[in-house]
Design a protein around this motif. Structure first.
Motif, PDB file in Angstrom:
ATOM      1  N   ALA A 192      31.093  42.616  34.327  1.00 52.34           N
ATOM      2  CA  ALA A 192      30.257  43.769  33.971  1.00 52.34           C
ATOM      3  C   ALA A 192      29.120  43.389  33.031  1.00 52.34           C
ATOM      4  CB  ALA A 192      31.108  44.879  33.360  1.00 52.34           C
ATOM      5  N   GLY A 193      28.591  42.179  33.187  1.00 50.40           N
ATOM      6  CA  GLY A 193      27.445  41.749  32.400  1.00 50.40           C
ATOM      7  C   GLY A 193      27.758  41.218  31.018  1.00 50.40           C
ATOM      8  N   VAL A 194      29.033  41.084  30.653  1.00 55.53           N
ATOM      9  CA  VAL A 194      29.408  40.553  29.343  1.00 55.53           C
ATOM     10  C   VAL A 194      30.377  39.392  29.521  1.00 55.53           C
ATOM     11  CG1 VAL A 194      29.048  42.747  28.169  1.00 55.53           C
ATOM     12  CG2 VAL A 194      31.290  42.204  29.093  1.00 55.53           C
ATOM     13  N   THR A 195      30.419  38.529  28.510  1.00 53.67           N
ATOM     14  CA  THR A 195      31.291  37.363  28.532  1.00 53.67           C
ATOM     15  C   THR A 195      32.123  37.336  27.258  1.00 53.67           C
ATOM     16  OG1 THR A 195      29.670  36.103  29.814  1.00 53.67           O
ATOM     17  CG2 THR A 195      31.397  34.847  28.718  1.00 53.67           C
ATOM     18  N   GLY A 196      33.403  37.023  27.390  1.00 54.32           N
ATOM     19  CA  GLY A 196      34.257  36.946  26.214  1.00 54.32           C
ATOM     20  C   GLY A 196      35.653  36.484  26.569  1.00 54.32           C
ATOM     21  N   MET A 197      36.464  36.263  25.540  1.00 53.34           N
ATOM     22  CA  MET A 197      37.847  35.856  25.729  1.00 53.34           C
ATOM     23  C   MET A 197      38.736  37.102  25.764  1.00 53.34           C
ATOM     24  SD  MET A 197      40.175  33.276  23.407  1.00 53.34           S
ATOM     25  CE  MET A 197      40.300  34.460  22.053  1.00 53.34           C
ATOM     26  N   LEU A 255      37.849  42.375  25.157  1.00 50.03           N
ATOM     27  CA  LEU A 255      37.361  41.008  25.094  1.00 50.03           C
ATOM     28  C   LEU A 255      36.805  40.737  23.699  1.00 50.03           C
ATOM     29  CD1 LEU A 255      35.293  40.747  28.426  1.00 50.03           C
ATOM     30  CD2 LEU A 255      37.743  40.411  28.104  1.00 50.03           C
ATOM     31  N   LYS A 256      36.811  39.455  23.327  1.00 51.72           N
ATOM     32  CA  LYS A 256      36.151  39.029  22.088  1.00 51.72           C
ATOM     33  C   LYS A 256      35.025  38.091  22.471  1.00 51.72           C
ATOM     34  CE  LYS A 256      37.977  36.018  19.227  1.00 51.72           C
ATOM     35  NZ  LYS A 256      38.857  35.409  18.212  1.00 51.72           N
ATOM     36  N   SER A 257      33.799  38.446  22.090  1.00 49.59           N
ATOM     37  CA  SER A 257      32.636  37.650  22.455  1.00 49.59           C
ATOM     38  C   SER A 257      32.549  36.397  21.592  1.00 49.59           C
ATOM     39  CB  SER A 257      31.357  38.481  22.305  1.00 49.59           C
ATOM     40  OG  SER A 257      31.145  38.812  20.938  1.00 49.59           O
ATOM     41  N   ALA A 258      31.632  35.503  21.959  1.00 56.67           N
ATOM     42  CA  ALA A 258      31.475  34.248  21.231  1.00 56.67           C
ATOM     43  C   ALA A 258      31.022  34.476  19.799  1.00 56.67           C
ATOM     44  CB  ALA A 258      30.486  33.349  21.961  1.00 56.67           C
ATOM     45  N   ASP A 259      30.303  35.573  19.552  1.00 62.30           N
ATOM     46  CA  ASP A 259      29.865  35.884  18.182  1.00 62.30           C
ATOM     47  C   ASP A 259      30.797  36.885  17.508  1.00 62.30           C
ATOM     48  OD1 ASP A 259      29.178  37.887  19.893  1.00 62.30           O
ATOM     49  OD2 ASP A 259      27.161  38.204  19.106  1.00 62.30           O
ATOM     50  N   ASN A 260      32.064  36.932  17.984  1.00 65.00           N
ATOM     51  CA  ASN A 260      33.147  37.689  17.345  1.00 65.00           C
ATOM     52  C   ASN A 260      32.941  39.197  17.413  1.00 65.00           C
ATOM     53  OD1 ASN A 260      35.685  37.334  16.182  1.00 65.00           O
ATOM     54  ND2 ASN A 260      34.928  37.726  14.122  1.00 65.00           N
ATOM     55  N   LYS A 261      32.375  39.677  18.504  1.00 64.21           N
ATOM     56  CA  LYS A 261      32.276  41.106  18.735  1.00 64.21           C
ATOM     57  C   LYS A 261      33.432  41.546  19.630  1.00 64.21           C
ATOM     58  CE  LYS A 261      27.226  41.301  18.457  1.00 64.21           C
ATOM     59  NZ  LYS A 261      25.973  41.565  19.224  1.00 64.21           N
ATOM     60  N   THR A 262      33.937  42.739  19.401  1.00 67.78           N
ATOM     61  CA  THR A 262      35.012  43.296  20.223  1.00 67.78           C
ATOM     62  C   THR A 262      34.390  44.125  21.336  1.00 67.78           C
ATOM     63  OG1 THR A 262      36.563  43.362  18.371  1.00 67.78           O
ATOM     64  CG2 THR A 262      37.051  44.760  20.255  1.00 67.78           C
ATOM     65  N   LEU A 263      34.689  43.772  22.573  1.00 67.23           N
ATOM     66  CA  LEU A 263      34.131  44.435  23.742  1.00 67.23           C
ATOM     67  C   LEU A 263      35.264  45.147  24.480  1.00 67.23           C
ATOM     68  CD1 LEU A 263      31.990  41.412  25.003  1.00 67.23           C
ATOM     69  CD2 LEU A 263      31.252  43.242  23.473  1.00 67.23           C
ATOM     70  N   THR A 264      35.165  46.461  24.625  1.00 65.71           N
ATOM     71  CA  THR A 264      36.168  47.246  25.333  1.00 65.71           C
ATOM     72  C   THR A 264      35.569  47.734  26.645  1.00 65.71           C
ATOM     73  OG1 THR A 264      37.145  47.969  23.225  1.00 65.71           O
ATOM     74  CG2 THR A 264      37.729  49.214  25.200  1.00 65.71           C
ATOM     75  N   ILE A 265      36.167  47.325  27.762  1.00 68.50           N
ATOM     76  CA  ILE A 265      35.631  47.629  29.081  1.00 68.50           C
ATOM     77  C   ILE A 265      36.659  48.449  29.855  1.00 68.50           C
ATOM     78  CG2 ILE A 265      34.604  46.662  31.172  1.00 68.50           C
ATOM     79  CD1 ILE A 265      34.182  44.071  29.649  1.00 68.50           C
ATOM     80  N   PRO A 266      36.285  49.590  30.429  1.00 72.19           N
ATOM     81  CA  PRO A 266      37.234  50.358  31.252  1.00 72.19           C
ATOM     82  C   PRO A 266      37.722  49.522  32.432  1.00 72.19           C
ATOM     83  CG  PRO A 266      35.292  51.666  30.720  1.00 72.19           C
ATOM     84  CD  PRO A 266      34.991  50.267  30.286  1.00 72.19           C
ATOM     85  N   ILE A 272      34.326  39.277  38.900  1.00 75.88           N
ATOM     86  CA  ILE A 272      34.971  38.665  37.736  1.00 75.88           C
ATOM     87  C   ILE A 272      34.814  37.149  37.835  1.00 75.88           C
ATOM     88  CG2 ILE A 272      37.116  38.393  36.444  1.00 75.88           C
ATOM     89  CD1 ILE A 272      38.060  41.022  37.727  1.00 75.88           C
ATOM     90  N   THR A 273      34.182  36.557  36.828  1.00 77.22           N
ATOM     91  CA  THR A 273      34.053  35.099  36.755  1.00 77.22           C
ATOM     92  C   THR A 273      35.005  34.596  35.679  1.00 77.22           C
ATOM     93  OG1 THR A 273      31.718  35.213  37.403  1.00 77.22           O
ATOM     94  CG2 THR A 273      32.484  33.168  36.398  1.00 77.22           C
ATOM     95  N   ASN A 274      35.989  33.810  36.091  1.00 76.36           N
ATOM     96  CA  ASN A 274      36.990  33.275  35.158  1.00 76.36           C
ATOM     97  C   ASN A 274      36.630  31.824  34.846  1.00 76.36           C
ATOM     98  OD1 ASN A 274      39.333  32.272  33.857  1.00 76.36           O
ATOM     99  ND2 ASN A 274      40.587  33.815  34.865  1.00 76.36           N
ATOM    100  N   TYR A 275      36.252  31.558  33.588  1.00 76.83           N
ATOM    101  CA  TYR A 275      35.839  30.220  33.188  1.00 76.83           C
ATOM    102  C   TYR A 275      37.008  29.340  32.752  1.00 76.83           C
ATOM    103  CZ  TYR A 275      31.066  32.069  33.116  1.00 76.83           C
ATOM    104  OH  TYR A 275      29.861  32.636  33.465  1.00 76.83           O
ATOM    105  N   SER A 276      38.185  29.919  32.601  1.00 80.29           N
ATOM    106  CA  SER A 276      39.317  29.177  32.045  1.00 80.29           C
ATOM    107  C   SER A 276      40.391  28.832  33.063  1.00 80.29           C
ATOM    108  CB  SER A 276      39.958  29.986  30.906  1.00 80.29           C
ATOM    109  OG  SER A 276      39.028  30.289  29.902  1.00 80.29           O
TER     110      SER A 276
END
Length: 279
Positions: free
Chosen positions: A134-139, A150-161, A170-174
């Motif tokens: 959905a246009g965002v990247t995070g763990m 999700l937690k972004s690389a700059d330590n932001k909390t991202l909540t996605i429905p 979905i792109t899984n980098y891990s």
């Protein structure tokens, strides 16, 4: 007198039969309820253990367990009422109508809930994996019933429905143990192509973090308007991706400078033309 006595005996016999039948119905209803309760408890525990072994988020496990127990118990109660001789058709109609009303009122929430269950079943990502969606990247930190955190690389909390996640790519980098690094290196047109390829190949090969298999690729990709663009591809372990990326990008610049290979950059030429003065 005998006729009256016979009628009384006949009535008593019928009453006993009805009483016995009612008692049997009650026992059957209790047995159905007890079996349903045992089945609900046992089946929900088995499924919960299976999900826990798969490292599913405990919130999802608890929700699935409650849903299974509630569904089986509802079926058992309706079956028990039917064993007592109670007409359950009207009850089912009322439950169906109420369920439809609730579903319409909570359409978006139920959509996210269904999407969460799909994420649990198909598992396109797990906790602690890095994804892009959905246009965002995070763990991935948590997978809830209605959303994923999700937690972004700059330590932001991202909540996605969860509904948004299911509808997106979905792109899984891990998930894969190895990743390919691809760099685009542009050099000046007067550079020697063979020399550039040799310099880049030798530099990359000296890094022990670069995997020997499937090898290193250095090829001329494009004759760009102001540069010769080379594609550089090589493979590393997933955990080494960004350290190798930054280290080799810096090392390539230094190595090209050491071999007097110029890297073009945008330039602007300004030509001044004098106009003869007029009287």
């Amino acid at each position: 007198m005998m006729t009256l006595l016979q009628k009384l005996l006949h009535g008593l016999l019928q009453y006993q039969q009805q009483l016995l039948q009612s008692l049997l119905n009650v026992l059957a209803a209790l047995l159905i309820f007890w079996l349903g309760r045992q089945l609900a408890r046992t089946l929900s525990q088995i499924i919960a253990k299976v999900l826990q072994r798969q490292a599913i988020d405990h919130t999802i496990v608890g929700f699935v367990r409650v849903v299974i127990q509630g569904t089986i118990m509802l079926i058992a109660i309706i079956a028990a009422l039917g064993a007592l001789g109670i007409q359950t058709g009207s009850l089912l109609a009322v439950l169906g109508t109420a369920g439809l009303a609730v579903a319409l009122a909570l359409k978006d929430a139920l959509g996210n809930l269904a999407a969460g269950l799909l994420l649990v079943i198909f598992r396109p990502f797990r906790v602690d994996e890095v994804i892009e969606v959905a246009g965002v990247t995070g763990m991935v930190e948590q997978v809830h019933l209605f959303s994923t955190v999700l937690k972004s690389a700059d330590n932001k909390t991202l909540t996605i429905p969860n509904g948004t996640i299911v509808k997106s790519t979905i792109t899984n980098y891990s998930r894969q143990p190895q990743r390919r690094i691809e760099l685009l290196i542009g050099v000046a047109y007067n550079s020697n192509i063979d020399q550039v390829k040799q310099v880049l190949s030798d530099l990359i090969a000296t890094d022990s973090r670069v995997l020997p298999d499937p090898g290193i690729t250095v090829r001329l990709k494009e004759l760009a308007p102001s540069s010769l663009d080379f594609t550089v591809r090589f493979w590393v372990q997933n955990s080494d991706y960004w350290p190798v990326y930054f280290d080799l990008l810096e090392a390539i610049k230094k190595q090209l400078d050491a071999h007097k290979i110029a890297i073009p950059f945008p330039q602007m030429e300004i030509h001044l033309q004098s106009t003869p003065a007029t009287d």
